[in-house]
Design a protein around this motif. Structure first.
Motif, PDB file in Angstrom:
ATOM      1  N   GLY A  50       0.793  -1.217   0.000  1.00 35.86           N
ATOM      2  CA  GLY A  50       0.000   0.000   0.000  1.00 35.86           C
ATOM      3  C   GLY A  50       0.826   1.268   0.000  1.00 35.86           C
ATOM      4  N   HIS A  51       2.132   1.160  -0.060  1.00 31.63           N
ATOM      5  CA  HIS A  51       3.023   2.328  -0.060  1.00 31.63           C
ATOM      6  C   HIS A  51       2.863   3.072  -1.378  1.00 31.63           C
ATOM      7  N   VAL A  52       2.328   4.282  -1.293  1.00 27.97           N
ATOM      8  CA  VAL A  52       2.128   5.092  -2.488  1.00 27.97           C
ATOM      9  C   VAL A  52       2.875   6.410  -2.287  1.00 27.97           C
ATOM     10  N   PRO A  53       4.008   6.577  -2.960  1.00 30.34           N
ATOM     11  CA  PRO A  53       4.744   7.840  -2.814  1.00 30.34           C
ATOM     12  C   PRO A  53       4.079   8.955  -3.624  1.00 30.34           C
ATOM     13  N   VAL A  54       3.867  10.077  -2.976  1.00 21.48           N
ATOM     14  CA  VAL A  54       3.239  11.215  -3.634  1.00 21.48           C
ATOM     15  C   VAL A  54       4.047  12.477  -3.380  1.00 21.48           C
ATOM     16  N   ALA A  72      10.596   9.963 -13.367  1.00 17.96           N
ATOM     17  CA  ALA A  72      11.621   9.069 -12.820  1.00 17.96           C
ATOM     18  C   ALA A  72      11.006   7.984 -11.932  1.00 17.96           C
ATOM     19  N   ARG A  73       9.690   8.003 -11.797  1.00 17.80           N
ATOM     20  CA  ARG A  73       8.934   7.043 -10.984  1.00 17.80           C
ATOM     21  C   ARG A  73       9.283   7.134  -9.498  1.00 17.80           C
ATOM     22  N   MET A  74       9.698   8.309  -9.058  1.00 15.82           N
ATOM     23  CA  MET A  74       9.944   8.550  -7.636  1.00 15.82           C
ATOM     24  C   MET A  74       8.625   8.764  -6.904  1.00 15.82           C
ATOM     25  N   ILE A  75       7.632   9.247  -7.624  1.00 17.89           N
ATOM     26  CA  ILE A  75       6.295   9.457  -7.068  1.00 17.89           C
ATOM     27  C   ILE A  75       5.280   8.827  -7.991  1.00 17.89           C
TER      28      ILE A  75
END
Length: 148
Positions: free
Chosen positions: A10-14, A72-75
């Motif tokens: 469930g970790h969703v970086p925003v 960069a798919r960091m978020i």
């Protein structure tokens, strides 16, 4: 992009993004965005802001950093405290959301969440409730007469 990236289920970086002319408004926007993300158990990977709303969104350095982090798919998503920080109207906000979705992300408007600011009356009521709950009564006439 995987549904559950490394770092936990469930970790969703925003990113939290805001654009306002004063540091106070930027701080309040960041607080609202963080609150919105925390309520959804999203991880705030970064906070970016711009102080010139007159610039088009694509010319803003903070927004450019947000889109670079998305590329960069960091978020995986962008949270804004008010849709007007990124768009002039609902149609533009929707179009920007579609653009981010096409890049593999999402756009969330935190303005529908609860307010980060409280009126003085609301703050006093919360304080009174906390005092009563802790056994600290500030108003002596709240006790029943003749009670032991």
């Amino acid at each position: 992009m995987p549904n559950n990236p490394p770092g936990g289920l469930g970790h969703v970086p925003v990113a939290v993004y805001s654009c306002a002319t004063t540091s106070t408004a930027l701080g309040e926007s960041e607080e609202r965005g963080r609150y919105y993300a925390d309520a959804r158990h999203w991880h705030v990977a970064g906070v970016w802001s711009d102080s010139d709303p007159a610039l088009s969104i694509m010319e803003r350095p903070g927004w450019q950093a947000v889109t670079a982090a998305l590329s960069a798919r960091m978020i995986r998503g962008v949270v804004v405290s008010v849709s007007t920080h990124v768009a002039a109207d609902a149609a533009q906000f929707t179009a920007l959301g579609v653009l981010l979705r096409d890049r593999g992300g999402f756009l969330a408007d935190a303005s529908s969440g609860t307010s980060a600011r409280r009126t003085p009356g609301q703050a006093r009521r919360r304080r009174d409730i906390a005092d009563v709950a802790s056994g600290w009564f500030t108003q002596p006439d709240t006790y029943e007469k003749g009670a032991s």
